[in-house]
Design a protein around this motif. Structure first.
Motif, PDB file in Angstrom:
ATOM      1  N   GLN A 135      64.962  44.179  28.829  1.00 39.14           N
ATOM      2  CA  GLN A 135      66.331  43.802  29.196  1.00 39.14           C
ATOM      3  C   GLN A 135      67.353  44.758  28.580  1.00 39.14           C
ATOM      4  OE1 GLN A 135      66.646  39.765  27.843  1.00 39.14           O
ATOM      5  NE2 GLN A 135      65.640  38.919  29.656  1.00 39.14           N
ATOM      6  N   PHE A 136      67.157  45.101  27.325  1.00 36.97           N
ATOM      7  CA  PHE A 136      68.098  46.002  26.650  1.00 36.97           C
ATOM      8  C   PHE A 136      68.154  47.348  27.353  1.00 36.97           C
ATOM      9  CE2 PHE A 136      69.110  49.351  23.641  1.00 36.97           C
ATOM     10  CZ  PHE A 136      70.317  48.901  23.126  1.00 36.97           C
ATOM     11  N   HIS A 137      66.989  47.897  27.670  1.00 39.38           N
ATOM     12  CA  HIS A 137      66.960  49.230  28.269  1.00 39.38           C
ATOM     13  C   HIS A 137      67.379  49.220  29.735  1.00 39.38           C
ATOM     14  CE1 HIS A 137      65.673  51.596  24.851  1.00 39.38           C
ATOM     15  NE2 HIS A 137      65.035  50.508  24.469  1.00 39.38           N
ATOM     16  N   GLN A 138      67.160  48.125  30.429  1.00 39.22           N
ATOM     17  CA  GLN A 138      67.653  48.026  31.805  1.00 39.22           C
ATOM     18  C   GLN A 138      69.173  47.979  31.816  1.00 39.22           C
ATOM     19  OE1 GLN A 138      65.581  44.601  33.346  1.00 39.22           O
ATOM     20  NE2 GLN A 138      64.038  45.868  34.340  1.00 39.22           N
ATOM     21  N   SER A 139      69.758  47.216  30.903  1.00 39.83           N
ATOM     22  CA  SER A 139      71.221  47.120  30.869  1.00 39.83           C
ATOM     23  C   SER A 139      71.844  48.443  30.426  1.00 39.83           C
ATOM     24  CB  SER A 139      71.674  45.979  29.957  1.00 39.83           C
ATOM     25  OG  SER A 139      71.345  46.248  28.620  1.00 39.83           O
ATOM     26  N   THR A 140      71.201  49.134  29.504  1.00 39.09           N
ATOM     27  CA  THR A 140      71.701  50.431  29.052  1.00 39.09           C
ATOM     28  C   THR A 140      71.647  51.443  30.188  1.00 39.09           C
ATOM     29  OG1 THR A 140      70.878  49.962  26.833  1.00 39.09           O
ATOM     30  CG2 THR A 140      71.430  52.232  27.306  1.00 39.09           C
ATOM     31  N   THR A 141      70.557  51.437  30.930  1.00 42.73           N
ATOM     32  CA  THR A 141      70.401  52.363  32.053  1.00 42.73           C
ATOM     33  C   THR A 141      71.432  52.076  33.137  1.00 42.73           C
ATOM     34  OG1 THR A 141      68.045  52.536  31.601  1.00 42.73           O
ATOM     35  CG2 THR A 141      68.777  53.245  33.766  1.00 42.73           C
ATOM     36  N   SER A 142      71.654  50.806  33.433  1.00 46.20           N
ATOM     37  CA  SER A 142      72.619  50.473  34.482  1.00 46.20           C
ATOM     38  C   SER A 142      74.042  50.860  34.067  1.00 46.20           C
ATOM     39  CB  SER A 142      72.543  48.992  34.843  1.00 46.20           C
ATOM     40  OG  SER A 142      72.981  48.196  33.780  1.00 46.20           O
ATOM     41  N   MET A 143      74.355  50.777  32.777  1.00 46.38           N
ATOM     42  CA  MET A 143      75.686  51.187  32.312  1.00 46.38           C
ATOM     43  C   MET A 143      75.854  52.701  32.439  1.00 46.38           C
ATOM     44  SD  MET A 143      76.791  48.731  29.138  1.00 46.38           S
ATOM     45  CE  MET A 143      75.635  49.380  27.997  1.00 46.38           C
ATOM     46  N   ARG A 185      66.071  49.120  20.225  1.00 43.31           N
ATOM     47  CA  ARG A 185      66.815  50.276  20.728  1.00 43.31           C
ATOM     48  C   ARG A 185      65.968  51.546  20.831  1.00 43.31           C
ATOM     49  NH1 ARG A 185      70.068  46.566  19.087  1.00 43.31           N
ATOM     50  NH2 ARG A 185      72.275  46.535  19.614  1.00 43.31           N
ATOM     51  N   ARG A 213      76.759  53.824  36.112  1.00 40.99           N
ATOM     52  CA  ARG A 213      78.061  53.436  36.679  1.00 40.99           C
ATOM     53  C   ARG A 213      79.037  54.562  36.652  1.00 40.99           C
ATOM     54  NH1 ARG A 213      78.881  47.404  34.189  1.00 40.99           N
ATOM     55  NH2 ARG A 213      77.014  46.583  35.089  1.00 40.99           N
TER      56      ARG A 213
END
Length: 80
Positions: free
Chosen positions: A69-77, A38, A80
């Motif tokens: 992967q963690f930071h890409q998913s956090t950024t995409s959230m 994180r 939105r």
């Protein structure tokens, strides 16, 4: 810490531990990994020098992939 040795006035200095234990002995490695995942890259680069087990974990390609992967998913959230 120095201790006075007897009445001779000399001081005894206990030997310094050659190796300190990493926090990994206290906190399970899986938890440490989840915490490190994180953190921003700049912090992770600094934390490589904490202990050998952290350096090994951070150098593992699996960790790099999970961190990305963690930071890409956090950024995409956030977008939105």
């Amino acid at each position: 810490m120095k201790h006075q040795a007897g009445s001779g006035g000399g001081y005894y200095e206990p030997p310094v531990a050659k190796r300190r234990r990493c926090i990994g002995g206290i906190i399970p490695e899986e938890i440490v990994e989840q915490i490190l995942l994180r953190l921003p890259v700049k912090s992770i680069v600094r934390f490589r020098s904490v202990c050998k087990s952290w350096q090994s974990m951070i150098a593992d390609p699996r960790f790099t992939r999970l961190h990305l992967q963690f930071h890409q998913s956090t950024t995409s959230m956030l977008l939105r």
